[in-house]
Motif scaffolding. Structure first.
Motif, short mmCIF file in Angstrom:
data_model
loop_
_atom_site.label_atom_id
_atom_site.label_comp_id
_atom_site.label_asym_id
_atom_site.label_seq_id
_atom_site.Cartn_x
_atom_site.Cartn_y
_atom_site.Cartn_z
N THR A 1 0.84 -1.20 0.00
CA THR A 1 0.00 0.00 0.00
C THR A 1 0.88 1.24 0.00
O THR A 1 2.07 1.19 0.32
CB THR A 1 -0.91 0.04 1.25
N ALA A 2 0.26 2.36 -0.31
CA ALA A 2 0.99 3.64 -0.30
C ALA A 2 1.49 3.97 1.10
O ALA A 2 2.59 4.50 1.28
CB ALA A 2 0.09 4.75 -0.83
N GLN A 3 0.69 3.64 2.12
CA GLN A 3 1.08 3.94 3.50
C GLN A 3 2.28 3.09 3.93
O GLN A 3 3.20 3.57 4.60
CB GLN A 3 -0.10 3.71 4.44
N SER A 4 2.27 1.80 3.57
CA SER A 4 3.40 0.95 3.93
C SER A 4 4.66 1.36 3.17
O SER A 4 5.77 1.35 3.72
CB SER A 4 3.06 -0.52 3.65
N ARG A 5 4.50 1.75 1.92
CA ARG A 5 5.66 2.25 1.16
C ARG A 5 6.18 3.55 1.76
O ARG A 5 7.40 3.80 1.76
CB ARG A 5 5.28 2.42 -0.30
N ALA A 6 5.29 4.36 2.31
CA ALA A 6 5.73 5.58 2.98
C ALA A 6 6.53 5.23 4.23
O ALA A 6 7.52 5.92 4.55
CB ALA A 6 4.52 6.43 3.34
N LEU A 7 6.13 4.18 4.93
CA LEU A 7 6.90 3.73 6.10
C LEU A 7 8.31 3.34 5.69
O LEU A 7 9.28 3.65 6.41
CB LEU A 7 6.21 2.53 6.74
N LEU A 8 8.44 2.65 4.56
CA LEU A 8 9.78 2.32 4.06
C LEU A 8 10.55 3.59 3.75
O LEU A 8 11.77 3.67 4.00
CB LEU A 8 9.67 1.43 2.82
N GLY A 9 9.86 4.60 3.23
CA GLY A 9 10.53 5.88 2.98
C GLY A 9 11.04 6.51 4.26
O GLY A 9 12.15 7.07 4.29
N ILE A 10 10.26 6.42 5.33
CA ILE A 10 10.70 6.97 6.62
C ILE A 10 11.87 6.17 7.17
O ILE A 10 12.81 6.73 7.75
CB ILE A 10 9.52 7.02 7.60
N LEU A 11 11.83 4.85 6.98
CA LEU A 11 12.97 4.02 7.38
C LEU A 11 14.22 4.44 6.61
O LEU A 11 15.32 4.51 7.18
CB LEU A 11 12.66 2.55 7.14
N ASN A 12 14.07 4.74 5.35
CA ASN A 12 15.23 5.16 4.55
C ASN A 12 15.72 6.54 4.95
O ASN A 12 16.92 6.85 4.78
CB ASN A 12 14.91 5.08 3.06
N GLN A 13 14.86 7.39 5.47
CA GLN A 13 15.33 8.65 6.04
C GLN A 13 16.23 8.38 7.24
O GLN A 13 17.27 9.03 7.42
CB GLN A 13 14.13 9.51 6.44
#
Length: 418
Positions: A322-334
Motif C-alpha cells: 500500500t501507499a502507506q506501507s511504502r511511505a513507512l519504508l521511505g521513513i525508514l530510509n530517512q
C-alpha cells in the motif's frame, strides 16, 4: 542510541546465544514458555506491562503481550505495534539444537528466524530507554508462540494481535531483514499461504472397463484432470500454486496432520479414491478469493462417473503493498540516511514467505521484516550475520524514535515525501 548499541554488542550477542540454546519448536510448549519468560523479564525491566496469555484451546503455548502506554495520551506520536514470534521450526526431535559462532557468523536453530529479531527489538528499545526517549513512545508488543504452525481457529490464536492492531497506527514485524549482493531490502508486502485439499472418487472394477459408460474415468484421472487444469488456467502475476502430495488407488489414508499418506491398489483395478494437497500464495486477499473461485469452478466439472471436492485451510492471509506501507519504508530510509546507511529498495514479495503481520495488514500499514540478517532459515545450519546486528538495531531504534515524534493523525505519505 547509536552509542548504546555499539557499547552493548557483546551483551546483545550473549542474549541471542541464550535464546537460541532453548529449543522452542512450535510443539515444544515448555520451550516456547521458557523463551517467553526471558522476554517477559527483559520487557518488564523496560517498563512494559507484560501479560502471558495461554493458548491451550488451540494446542499451542501462548502469546506474550507487552504494553508501554503513553504518559500523555495522544502526545506520543504514532502508536506502534511490534510483532514477533518465539517459536522455531526445529522441534525437540531435530538434530540441529545448539548455537555456535565462527567469526561473524552465528549458527543455530531459529537464530535468524527469528530469535535474532527478538534481540534486535529488545536492544532497540533499550537504546531508546538509555537515550531517554522510550518514555514518550506508545508501543504494544505481541509475540506469538506458534508463527511457524499457527493454532486454529486463527480467530483465537491471533485474537490478541488483531485487537492490538485496532489500538495501533503502525505495525513493525521483526522477522528477518533480507540482504542480497550486499544490499539490505525493506518489505512492504508478504504473500499469503493457504493450503488446499482435493478429494476425488470414482467407480471401481476391472481395468478393462476404464472410460466405459458404466465405469467412467476413475478417481485418479479426475484428480489429474483437475491438477492439469490448475496448471493451465490459474497463472497470473504474484500467484503460485503448488502440489505437495498425491495418493490414489483402491484405498487411501492421510494422517491428521496431512503430512503422510499411504495407498493400496492394483494395476488392473480402476482406482475409486485419490487425494492431493498443496498451497496457494497470493499478493492480496482479493487475489486469494479469485484463485479459490477458479479452483472451485475447475473442480466442479467432473469427468463421467466421478466426483471431486476441494477445501481450503485458514492459512495466512496476504499483506498487499500500500501507499502507506511504502511511505513507512521511505521513513525508514530517512533514518538510514541519517545513520550513513544505504537506502533499502523494496523487496519483491516473491522472495519471502508468509508471516504474522498479514493478520493485521487490513487494519494498519506496516513493514514486514526489520530484524536479523542471515541465511538458511528453516534448514539445519541456519545462520545469522552478527556484524549486521548493530546495523539493523540502530535503524530500528531510530525508526521507532522518529515514529514516536510524528503526530498520530499525520499522513505517512506526506511525511515520507519530506
Amino acid at each position: 542510541m547509536v552509542s548504546y548499541i555499539d557499547a552493548n554488542e557483546q551483551a546483545s550477542n550473549g542474549l541471542l546465544e541464550r535464546l537460541v540454546n532453548i529449543n522452542s519448536g512450535t510443539h515444544n510448549l515448555e520451550g516456547v514458555g521458557a523463551v517467553a519468560e526471558i522476554m517477559q523479564a527483559q520487557l518488564s525491566d523496560l517498563g512494559f506491562k507484560v501479560q502471558w496469555i495461554p493458548m491451550e484451546q488451540v494446542q499451542r503455548a501462548g502469546v506474550l503481550v507487552a504494553e508501554h502506554p503513553c504518559p500523555e495520551p495522544g502526545k506520543c506520536g504514532k502508536r506502534m505495534l511490534l510483532i514477533g514470534h518465539m517459536d522455531t521450526v526445529f522441534e525437540k526431535t531435530s538434530p540441529f539444537q545448539t548455537y555456535s559462532v565462527q567469526g561473524n557468523i552465528g549458527t543455530g536453530p531459529g537464530v535468524n528466524d527469528m530469535k535474532g529479531g527478538l534481540v534486535d527489538m529488545l536492544f532497540a528499545l533499550k537504546a531508546m530507554q538509555a537515550a531517554g526517549v522510550l518514555k514518550q513512545a506508545e508501543i504494544t508488543i505481541v509475540l506469538s508462540g506458534d508463527e511457524e504452525a499457527h493454532g486454529e481457529p486463527t480467530g483465537t490464536s491471533r485474537r490478541d494481535m488483531i485487537e492490538a492492531a485496532k489500538r495501533s497506527d503502525i505495525a513493525l514485524e521483526f522477522e528477518g531483514t533480507p540482504r542480497m549482493e550486499g544490499i539490505f531490502y525493506g518489505s512492504v508486502s508478504r504473500r499469503s499461504s493457504i493450503t488446499w485439499h482435493l478429494d476425488t472418487t470414482g467407480e471401481t472394477g476391472h481395468s478393462s472397463g476404464i472410460f466405459s459408460v458404466r465405469m467412467g474415468f476413475g478417481a485418479i484421472y479426475e484428480l489429474t484432470r483437475i491438477l492439469d487444469a490448475f496448471r493451465m488456467q490459474l497463472p497470473e502475476g504474484n500467484l503460485t500454486f503448488n502440489v505437495g502430495m498425491i495418493v490414489g488407488g483402491t484405498s487411501v489414508h492421510v494422517d491428521e496432520a496431512g503430512n503422510n499418506g499411504t495407498a493400496t491398489g492394483k494395476d488392473n483395478v480402476v482406482a475409486p479414491v485419490a487425494y492431493a494437497s498443496g498451497d496457494i500464495r497470493t499478493i492480496s486477499n482479493q487475489q486469494t478469493a479469485r484463485a479459490e473461485k477458479k479452483m472451485q469452478d475447475i473442480v466442479a466439472h467432473h469427468l463421467p462417473k466421478t466426483t471431486a471436492t476441494i477445501t481450503f485451510g485458514e492459512g495466512y492471509p496476504a499483506m498487499a503493498p500500500t501507499a502507506q506501507s511504502r511511505a513507512l519504508l521511505g521513513i525508514l530510509n530517512q533514518a538510514n540516511a541519517s545513520l550513513g546507511f544505504k537506502a533499502m529498495p523494496e523487496l519483491d514479495p516473491m522472495k519471502r514467505g508468509a508471516g504474522d503481520i498479514s493478520f493485521v495488514a487490513d487494519i494498519i500499514p506496516g513493514l514486514a521484516g526489520i530484524g536479523a540478517t542471515g541465511e538458511g532459515a528453516h534448514a539445519p545450519g541456519e545462520t545469522i550475520d552478527l556484524s549486521a546486528q548493530p546495523i539493523n538495531t540502530k535503524r530500528d531504534a531510530l525508526l521507532m524514535y522518529r515514529l514516536s515524534r510524528i503526530d498520530q493523525k499525520a499522513d505517512l505519505v506526506k511525511i515520507a515525501r519530506n
